[in-house]
Design a protein around this motif. Sequence first.
Motif, PDB file in Angstrom:
ATOM      1  N   ASP A  48       0.815  -1.220   0.000  1.00  0.00           N
ATOM      2  CA  ASP A  48       0.000   0.000   0.000  1.00  0.00           C
ATOM      3  C   ASP A  48       0.843   1.263   0.000  1.00  0.00           C
ATOM      4  O   ASP A  48       0.332   2.352  -0.292  1.00  0.00           O
ATOM      5  CB  ASP A  48      -0.934   0.009   1.203  1.00  0.00           C
ATOM      6  N   GLU A  51       1.775   3.773  -4.078  1.00  0.00           N
ATOM      7  CA  GLU A  51       0.485   4.173  -4.633  1.00  0.00           C
ATOM      8  C   GLU A  51       0.457   3.970  -6.161  1.00  0.00           C
ATOM      9  O   GLU A  51       1.281   4.516  -6.884  1.00  0.00           O
ATOM     10  CB  GLU A  51       0.201   5.636  -4.317  1.00  0.00           C
ATOM     11  N   ARG A 129       5.740   6.181  -5.065  1.00  0.00           N
ATOM     12  CA  ARG A 129       4.671   6.413  -6.034  1.00  0.00           C
ATOM     13  C   ARG A 129       5.251   6.635  -7.435  1.00  0.00           C
ATOM     14  O   ARG A 129       4.740   6.104  -8.417  1.00  0.00           O
ATOM     15  CB  ARG A 129       3.864   7.635  -5.594  1.00  0.00           C
ATOM     16  N   THR A 282      -5.479   4.651   0.280  1.00  0.00           N
ATOM     17  CA  THR A 282      -5.625   3.282  -0.207  1.00  0.00           C
ATOM     18  C   THR A 282      -7.102   2.926  -0.232  1.00  0.00           C
ATOM     19  O   THR A 282      -7.734   2.830   0.828  1.00  0.00           O
ATOM     20  CB  THR A 282      -4.872   2.288   0.685  1.00  0.00           C
ATOM     21  N   ARG A 300     -10.194   4.939  -7.144  1.00  0.00           N
ATOM     22  CA  ARG A 300      -9.529   5.523  -5.979  1.00  0.00           C
ATOM     23  C   ARG A 300     -10.183   6.861  -5.611  1.00  0.00           C
ATOM     24  O   ARG A 300     -10.487   7.131  -4.441  1.00  0.00           O
ATOM     25  CB  ARG A 300      -8.046   5.751  -6.265  1.00  0.00           C
TER      26      ARG A 300
END
Length: 470
Positions: A48, A51, A129, A282, A300
Amino acid sequence: MALIAAASIVSSLFIAAPAAQADTITAAQLPGLLTVAAETTTPSYDRDLFEHWIDADSDDCNTRYEVLIDESTTRVTVDDGCWISGGTWVSPYDGVTAYAPSGIEIDHVVALAEAWRSGASGWTNEQRRAFANDLDVPYALTAASSTSNQSKADKDPAEWLPTNSSYVCEYVTSWALVKYRWSLTVDQAEFDALSSVLSGTCGSQSVTLPPLGDSTPAPTPVTFSDVSTNHVFYDEIRWLADAGISRGWKVGDTYEFRPARSIARGEMAAFLYRMAGEPAYTPPATSPFVDVRTSHVFYREIAWLADTGISKGWNTSKGTEFRPGWSTSREVMAAFLYRFEGSPAYSPDGESPFRDVSSSRTFYKEIRWLAAAGISTGWNVGYGCRDYRPLVTVKRAEMAAFLYRLENGGTTPITASECSPPPSPLYSGTVTAGAFCARDYAGWYGYTSGGTLMQCKTSSTDTRLRWRQV
């Protein structure tokens, strides 16, 4: 990018860095540029913290879909919401062909867990990310069959190599370049495997070193072919693009904003999520909405919207629905922005400044707050009267203006009614602008269906009675 022969590595796989940084070496030299170190096993890997997938350029296609579009061996059609049809994908790992996006997976060549053990555990969330969504080199991500992707998992080249032997050289070269780009370490067995494959003919291939991961340039400014400089909301649309909230659609070598298109609820969720700075979030493994799959391009953002209480959707006999494709009305937009701002303390007083918004309306407070902040003040329909038109759908250009005012300050606030309706006689029905009117109605007033005040009168160039705007 898929199925590129080893002999074509230089010309079709690797993107050259800026001239000041670009270094060309042989593939055999790559292992020597990497740091050998034992893998880190603590802290424990947390997927997690990487991203993905994100829509970095705000074109409605997230990283997964960008790779699918790029790696299809046949022409794909990309519709609204980044719905892809018509593609063909060949997994370079095992040669398996897929004819629908659902039949192919996107693989991180260096798996996220492998990156974590090789140094990413010490990165910031922003660095992780960027790694997980790296589209700036063509070999960090690749379309792969489910079977090969699961077989590969988080193994390094000492533990797994593609069954497609003609792709092994390119795969190991790509692996080493990704490790170099992100300054990730290799363990001893991994180093030995890289050195073994990157030898002989494979090792003699020339490769260009990529820029390091922390030197990726910012997105270049976007110019929209369908928004002229004299557009009423040109500055606001320009700001929206520069802020990364929406960069429109790429069409050939240009971009389109499509300012007159209604903004759907799914897009609204994406706009607000980006407006909030794309906070780390998340989404749940199970969608909170029966009509929004976890694979939805804006899943998301929609889940975030629900968790923040900005929109909870509708409770139906089938379950909770979000209705992502529905157009956003002006009154719903007011509610979204009010909640986005944290539902500030506000109590409307006095008479409604809008003829068409009564105090009994569901979103009366939110609309009054929006007007008092100068974010949307409706339409002046004459004689000091204003209409808000709560059920009219919001266009993308208008949304740019609303968000710009929310961020930078609104126009003149509207807090009270100044409406003095025209004197009688007032036509009881709706009238059509420019339509002829009978002599009996000369001097009468009337409103169009859109709320514009008209009068039955002649003009300096036309002696016939028509409904003309006051």
